[in-house]
Design an enzyme around this catalytic site. Structure first.
Site, PDB file in Angstrom:
ATOM      1  N   SER A 173     -89.864  30.277  33.773  1.00 32.29           N
ATOM      2  CA  SER A 173     -90.988  29.442  34.213  1.00 32.29           C
ATOM      3  C   SER A 173     -90.962  29.227  35.730  1.00 32.29           C
ATOM      4  O   SER A 173     -89.884  29.105  36.321  1.00 32.29           O
ATOM      5  CB  SER A 173     -90.901  28.083  33.514  1.00 32.29           C
ATOM      6  OG  SER A 173     -91.739  27.143  34.139  1.00 32.29           O
ATOM      7  N   GLN A 194     -92.918  33.834  35.047  1.00 32.60           N
ATOM      8  CA  GLN A 194     -94.192  33.152  34.730  1.00 32.60           C
ATOM      9  C   GLN A 194     -94.707  32.464  35.979  1.00 32.60           C
ATOM     10  O   GLN A 194     -93.981  31.733  36.660  1.00 32.60           O
ATOM     11  CB  GLN A 194     -93.952  32.136  33.610  1.00 32.60           C
ATOM     12  CG  GLN A 194     -95.181  31.302  33.253  1.00 32.60           C
ATOM     13  CD  GLN A 194     -95.279  30.012  34.051  1.00 32.60           C
ATOM     14  OE1 GLN A 194     -94.252  29.379  34.305  1.00 32.60           O
ATOM     15  NE2 GLN A 194     -96.478  29.631  34.453  1.00 32.60           N
ATOM     16  N   TYR A 196     -97.352  29.883  37.920  1.00 33.93           N
ATOM     17  CA  TYR A 196     -98.422  28.897  38.104  1.00 33.93           C
ATOM     18  C   TYR A 196     -98.908  29.072  39.526  1.00 33.93           C
ATOM     19  O   TYR A 196     -98.094  29.175  40.451  1.00 33.93           O
ATOM     20  CB  TYR A 196     -97.898  27.469  37.940  1.00 33.93           C
ATOM     21  CG  TYR A 196     -97.759  27.026  36.510  1.00 33.93           C
ATOM     22  CD1 TYR A 196     -98.813  27.162  35.613  1.00 33.93           C
ATOM     23  CD2 TYR A 196     -96.581  26.446  36.047  1.00 33.93           C
ATOM     24  CE1 TYR A 196     -98.694  26.754  34.299  1.00 33.93           C
ATOM     25  CE2 TYR A 196     -96.456  26.037  34.735  1.00 33.93           C
ATOM     26  CZ  TYR A 196     -97.519  26.193  33.863  1.00 33.93           C
ATOM     27  OH  TYR A 196     -97.397  25.789  32.569  1.00 33.93           O
ATOM     28  N   THR A 222     -99.943  32.258  33.777  1.00 35.68           N
ATOM     29  CA  THR A 222    -100.395  31.272  32.785  1.00 35.68           C
ATOM     30  C   THR A 222    -101.743  30.717  33.232  1.00 35.68           C
ATOM     31  O   THR A 222    -101.883  30.215  34.347  1.00 35.68           O
ATOM     32  CB  THR A 222     -99.361  30.139  32.657  1.00 35.68           C
ATOM     33  OG1 THR A 222     -98.133  30.725  32.213  1.00 35.68           O
ATOM     34  CG2 THR A 222     -99.798  29.089  31.646  1.00 35.68           C
ATOM     35  N   ARG A 231    -100.710  14.433  27.288  1.00 33.07           N
ATOM     36  CA  ARG A 231     -99.580  14.279  26.346  1.00 33.07           C
ATOM     37  C   ARG A 231     -99.215  12.800  26.328  1.00 33.07           C
ATOM     38  O   ARG A 231     -98.657  12.278  27.298  1.00 33.07           O
ATOM     39  CB  ARG A 231     -98.418  15.135  26.806  1.00 33.07           C
ATOM     40  CG  ARG A 231     -98.851  16.597  26.952  1.00 33.07           C
ATOM     41  CD  ARG A 231     -97.990  17.354  27.901  1.00 33.07           C
ATOM     42  NE  ARG A 231     -98.540  18.685  28.155  1.00 33.07           N
ATOM     43  CZ  ARG A 231     -97.921  19.608  28.866  1.00 33.07           C
ATOM     44  NH1 ARG A 231     -96.734  19.358  29.381  1.00 33.07           N
ATOM     45  NH2 ARG A 231     -98.488  20.781  29.075  1.00 33.07           N
ATOM     46  N   LYS A 294    -101.381  34.885  30.142  1.00 36.68           N
ATOM     47  CA  LYS A 294    -100.899  34.047  29.030  1.00 36.68           C
ATOM     48  C   LYS A 294    -101.834  32.859  28.833  1.00 36.68           C
ATOM     49  O   LYS A 294    -102.052  32.078  29.768  1.00 36.68           O
ATOM     50  CB  LYS A 294     -99.486  33.542  29.343  1.00 36.68           C
ATOM     51  CG  LYS A 294     -98.922  32.527  28.362  1.00 36.68           C
ATOM     52  CD  LYS A 294     -97.466  32.241  28.659  1.00 36.68           C
ATOM     53  CE  LYS A 294     -96.862  31.197  27.759  1.00 36.68           C
ATOM     54  NZ  LYS A 294     -97.167  29.828  28.151  1.00 36.68           N
ATOM     55  N   SER A 316    -101.964  32.479  23.310  1.00 37.85           N
ATOM     56  CA  SER A 316    -101.169  31.250  23.401  1.00 37.85           C
ATOM     57  C   SER A 316    -102.086  30.056  23.600  1.00 37.85           C
ATOM     58  O   SER A 316    -103.105  30.160  24.283  1.00 37.85           O
ATOM     59  CB  SER A 316    -100.207  31.357  24.604  1.00 37.85           C
ATOM     60  OG  SER A 316     -99.522  30.142  24.825  1.00 37.85           O
ATOM     61  N   HIS A 318    -100.408  27.345  24.658  1.00 36.29           N
ATOM     62  CA  HIS A 318     -99.416  26.608  25.428  1.00 36.29           C
ATOM     63  C   HIS A 318     -98.608  25.662  24.520  1.00 36.29           C
ATOM     64  O   HIS A 318     -98.294  24.533  24.886  1.00 36.29           O
ATOM     65  CB  HIS A 318    -100.099  25.814  26.551  1.00 36.29           C
ATOM     66  CG  HIS A 318     -99.226  25.589  27.748  1.00 36.29           C
ATOM     67  ND1 HIS A 318     -99.331  26.327  28.900  1.00 36.29           N
ATOM     68  CD2 HIS A 318     -98.219  24.696  27.983  1.00 36.29           C
ATOM     69  CE1 HIS A 318     -98.452  25.900  29.779  1.00 36.29           C
ATOM     70  NE2 HIS A 318     -97.748  24.920  29.240  1.00 36.29           N
ATOM     71  N   GLY A 350     -96.457  30.309  19.817  1.00 33.25           N
ATOM     72  CA  GLY A 350     -97.007  29.092  19.209  1.00 33.25           C
ATOM     73  C   GLY A 350     -96.627  28.999  17.752  1.00 33.25           C
ATOM     74  O   GLY A 350     -97.159  29.730  16.918  1.00 33.25           O
ATOM     75  N   ARG A 353     -91.389  29.873  13.886  1.00 32.90           N
ATOM     76  CA  ARG A 353     -90.154  29.156  13.515  1.00 32.90           C
ATOM     77  C   ARG A 353     -89.321  29.911  12.487  1.00 32.90           C
ATOM     78  O   ARG A 353     -88.245  29.466  12.088  1.00 32.90           O
ATOM     79  CB  ARG A 353     -90.502  27.777  12.910  1.00 32.90           C
ATOM     80  CG  ARG A 353     -91.287  26.869  13.839  1.00 32.90           C
ATOM     81  CD  ARG A 353     -90.450  26.412  15.033  1.00 32.90           C
ATOM     82  NE  ARG A 353     -91.210  25.545  15.910  1.00 32.90           N
ATOM     83  CZ  ARG A 353     -91.913  25.965  16.970  1.00 32.90           C
ATOM     84  NH1 ARG A 353     -91.918  27.246  17.302  1.00 32.90           N
ATOM     85  NH2 ARG A 353     -92.572  25.121  17.719  1.00 32.90           N
ATOM     86  N   ARG A 373     -90.280  26.145  21.977  1.00 36.23           N
ATOM     87  CA  ARG A 373     -89.456  24.968  21.643  1.00 36.23           C
ATOM     88  C   ARG A 373     -88.127  25.322  20.976  1.00 36.23           C
ATOM     89  O   ARG A 373     -87.099  24.722  21.303  1.00 36.23           O
ATOM     90  CB  ARG A 373     -90.245  23.992  20.771  1.00 36.23           C
ATOM     91  CG  ARG A 373     -91.355  23.295  21.546  1.00 36.23           C
ATOM     92  CD  ARG A 373     -92.047  22.247  20.715  1.00 36.23           C
ATOM     93  NE  ARG A 373     -93.184  21.676  21.411  1.00 36.23           N
ATOM     94  CZ  ARG A 373     -94.385  22.245  21.489  1.00 36.23           C
ATOM     95  NH1 ARG A 373     -94.607  23.401  20.914  1.00 36.23           N
ATOM     96  NH2 ARG A 373     -95.369  21.660  22.142  1.00 36.23           N
TER      97      ARG A 373
END
Ligand SMILES: Cc1cc2nc3c(=O)[nH]c(=O)nc-3n(C[C@H](O)[C@H](O)[C@H](O)COP(=O)(O)O)c2cc1C
Ligand SMILES: CCCCC(=O)C(=O)O
Length: 561
Positions: A173, A194, A196, A222, A231, A294, A316, A318, A350, A353, A373
C-alpha cells in the site's frame, strides 16, 4: 526461498489449563510484548475461564487443553481482535456505514454452489498460475492494506516475508508503515505497488519512480477513494493517522480538525479527488511498469479501463470500506469478465475467506484473488507466521476443493463447475413463445422450474375443444421427452445450463442482455418482456434474470406478466 525470522511450525504442545490462564493474565497486561515474542500464543482466555467455572473443584492440573491454534482463516479474526487495541481492530475489520456490503462480500460466496465432476484423476493437483507473467504458487495474492505496524511491530516487512515464503505476490500500500525501500530490501517477494494519487501529483510520480527503481513489478492504481468512505467506528474512535513513512516530508499528515476520524480528514486533504480517466495517460507517462486498476465494479468501467490500456483489472469494492450498498464483488465478476473479453486479466478481492471462495472466483473468470483482512488478522495474531498460515490454509482448502470437484489444475476450473444458488430461494417460471419440446428444455436449462403455454392451448381449444388442448400438451411432452433422451438427460434434474448454448442472431440481442444485467429488473420487466416477446428472445432474458448479479436484491419476475 526466504525463511521466516520467527517461524514456529513445530507441532503445538498441550497446555495446562491454569498455566494458560496465567499466560492470559500476563498477556492482558502486556499484550504487545507477548505477541511479538510468542507468535503461537493462543487467544481463547474466555473459553478457558468458562471451563474453570464449569469444572468447579476438579483438579485443574490434570486438565489439559490444546492451544488455540486456528483451523481456518476466519478464526484469525477473533485472535486479532484479542491482540489489538480496539481502535486498530475496528479500523481493520470495519466497513462503511450500514456495513451492508461488508456482510454481502462474504455472504454472496455462500450463495454459489458446486457442480463437481467425478472419476477424474486428481492424484496430482497443481494450482500454480501466472500473473502478468510472474509464476506464483497459487492464485492467491496479498491485497494492499494500510499501516501494518498497527497490527504488528514488524509491519509490512513481516507480510512481505510471508508472501515470499508462500511464493506469491504482495501488493504494498502507498499508506504502508514501512517504506517502499525497506520492504524491497527485506526479502525477494514479487511486489506490486499500490498507488494513491495525492493532490500534489509530483508526490505520486515520485512514489511510482521509487517503486520502479526498487524492483516493484506493477502499479496498482486504486480508483475507489476520491474520498474516504464513512466508517462509523473510526469516527467514534477518532481513528488516527500514524506515521506513513513513504510520504514523510512530502504530504502532511497533520489534520486541523480533531473531530471524528482523523484518517478521513487526512484523506480529504491529501488525496486527489479530481483524478479521472484521462489521468491514466499521465500515469503511464511516469512509468514503464504495467498499470492495474483496482476498484472496478461495472461493465462500463471495465470497458473504459481496457480502452485506456491498463494491464489488468481488480474487481474490488475496497473491502466494503468505501461506498456501502455496492454489490458483493463476486456477483459482478462475471459481468466484468464478459466485458473485458479476455483482453486483460481480471482479478477479484473482497470477502475471500475459504479455498472454496478462491475456486468460485476462478470459475467465474478471475485469474487470481487478493486477500485483505485475513492477512492483517494473521499478522496481528501471529506476525509473519500468521500471514503464512493464512495463505497456507487457503491453499490447502483450494487444493481439496479442486480434488473434490475433479479439477487437477486451475485451467480445469470452468464456469460449469459452479451455480448461483438462486433456485433455492424462489422458483422462476417462464412463458412466451414456447412452441416445441426443445423450447421447454431450453427454458429449464436456463433455470426455469417450468413453463406456461398460452396461445397453443387456446388454438387447441378452438380447433378441437378439450381434446385439442390435451393434444397440444401431449405433443410438447413427447417432443420434450425426445429432447431429453437425445441430450442425455433422463430426468429434469439432469438438465443444466451447459446443455445449451446461444447462437447470437443480431447485435441488438447482445445489447439487450447486457442492459438487463445492469438494470433493476423489477421496475422494467413488464415493458421489457413485451419487447422481448415481440423479438422472440425471451430465453435470453430468463438467463439474465437467473444469472443477474443483482438478482438477490430484486423481486422475482412476475410470472403473470
Ligand atoms: C485495513 C484495510 C486497509 C486497506 N488499505 C488499503 C490501501 O491502503 N490501499 C488499497 O488500495 N486498498 C486498501 N484496502 C482494501 C484492500 O486492498 C482490499 O480491497 C480489501 O481488503 C479486500 O477485501 P477483504 O478484506 O474482504 O479481503 C484496505 C483494506 C483494509 C481492510
Ligand atoms: C487514506 C487511505 C487509507 C487506507 C485505506 O485504503 C483504507 O483504510 O481502506
Amino acid at each position: 526461498m526466504v525463511q521466516s525470522s520467527n517461524s514456529t511450525s513445530q507441532p503445538l504442545k498441550p497446555r495446562i489449563l491454569h498455566q494458560a490462564i496465567q499466560d492470559w493474565q500476563v498477556r492482558e497486561a502486556s499484550s504487545r510484548t507477548l505477541l511479538t515474542n510468542s507468535p503461537t500464543q493462543y487467544a481463547f482466555p474466555s473459553v478457558a475461564l468458562q471451563i474453570v467455572k464449569t469444572l468447579g473443584t476438579f483438579n485443574l492440573s490434570s486438565c489439559r487443553i490444546m492451544e488455540g491454534e486456528p483451523v481456518n482463516v476466519n478464526e484469525f479474526q477473533e485472535l486479532a481482535r484479542q491482540a489489538l487495541p480496539k481502535m486498530y481492530y475496528d479500523y481493520y475489520s470495519g466497513g462503511a456505514e450500514d456495513q451492508y456490503t461488508l456482510k454481502e462480500n462474504v455472504e454472496a460466496f455462500r450463495r454459489i454452489t458446486f457442480r463437481p465432476r467425478i472419476l477424474v484423476d486428481v492424484s496430482r493437483i497443481n494450482f500454480s498460475t501466472t500473473v502478468l507473467g510472474y509464476k506464483i504458487s497459487a492464485p492467491i495474492m496479498v491485497a494492499p492494506s494500510a499501516m501494518h505496524k498497527l497490527a504488528h511491530p514488524e509491519g509490512e516487512i513481516a507480510t512481505a516475508r510471508a508472501a515470499a515464503a508462500s511464493n506469491t505476490i504482495m501488493v504494498l500500500s502507498t499508506m504502508s508503515s514501512c517504506t517502499i525501500e525497506e520492504v524491497a530490501s527485506s526479502c525477494n517477494a514479487i511486489r506490486f505497488f499500490q498507488l494513491y494519487v495525492y493532490k500534489n501529483r509530483d508526490v505520486a510520480a515520485q512514489l511510482v519512480q521509487r517503486a520502479e527503481r526498487n524492483g516493484y513489478k506493477a502499479i496498482v492504481l486504486t480508483v475507489d477513494v476520491p474520498r474516504l468512505g464513512r466508517r462509523e467506528a473510526d469516527i467514534k474512535n477518532k481513528m488516527i493517522v500514524p506515521p506513513v513513512k513513504n510520504i514523510e516530508g512530502l504530504v502532511s499528515t497533520e489534520v486541523d480538525n480533531d473531530e471524528g476520524s482523523i484518517l478521513e480528514g487526512f484523506a480529504k486533504g491529501a488525496l486527489d479527488d479530481s483524478l479521472c480517466w484521462r489521468d491514466i495517460g499521465w500515469l503511464r507517462s511516469t512509468t514503464n511498469l504495467p498499470i492495474l486498476i483496482k476498484g472496478v465494479l461495472t461493465r462500463e468501467d471495465a470497458i473504459k479501463a481496457t480502452e485506456v490500456g491498463v494491464a489488468g483489472i481488480v474487481v474490488s469494492n475496497h473491502g466494503a470500506r468505501q461506498l456501502d450498498y455496492t454489490p458483493a464483488t463476486i456477483t459482478v465478476l462475471e459481468e466484468v469478465v464478459h466485458a473485458v473479453g479476455g483482453k486483460v486479466p481480471v482479478f477479484l478481492d473482497g470477502g475471500v475467506r475459504r479455498g472454496t471462495d478462491v475456486f468460485k472466483a476462478l470459475a467465474l473468470g478471475a485469474q487470481a484473488v487478493l486477500i485483505g483482512r485475513p492477512v492483517v488478522y494473521g499478522l496481528a495474531a501471529k506476525g509473519e507466521y500468521g500471514v503464512r498460515k493464512v495463505i497456507q490454509m487457503l491453499k490447502d482448502e483450494l487444493e481439496l476443493t479442486m480434488a473434490l470437484s475433479g479439477c487437477p489444475s486451475v485451467k480445469d476450473i470452468t464456469r460449469s463447475h459452479v451455480v448461483h444458488a438462486i433456485g433455492g430461494k424462489v422458483p422462476v417460471f417462464l412463458d412466451g413463445g414456447v412452441r416445441r419440446g426443445t423450447d421447454v428444455f431450453k427454458a429449464l436449462a436456463l433455470g426455469a422450474q417450468a413453463v406456461l403455454i398460452g396461445r397453443p392451448a387456446i388454438y387447441g381449444l378452438a380447433a378441437k375443444g378439450e381434446y385439442g388442448v390435451r393434444k397440444v400438451i401431449q405433443m410438447l411432452k413427447d417432443e420434450f421427452e425426445l429432447t431429453m433422451a437425445l441430450s442425455g438427460c433422463p430426468s429434469v434434474k439432469y438438465i443444466t445450463r451447459s446443455h445449451i448454448d446461444f447462437v447470437i442472431r443480431d447485435p441488438s440481442c447482445i445489447l439487450l442482455t447486457h442492459w438487463i444485467v445492469t438494470m433493476p429488473i423489477d421496475s422494467v420487466i413488464k415493458d421489457l418482456l413485451r419487447v422481448l416477446l415481440t423479438h422472440q428472445i425471451v430465453p435470453m432474458l430468463i438467463d439474465s434474470v437467473i444469472r443477474d448479479p443483482l438478482r438477490d436484491v430484486m423481486h422475482p419476475p412476475n410470472p403473470s406478466v
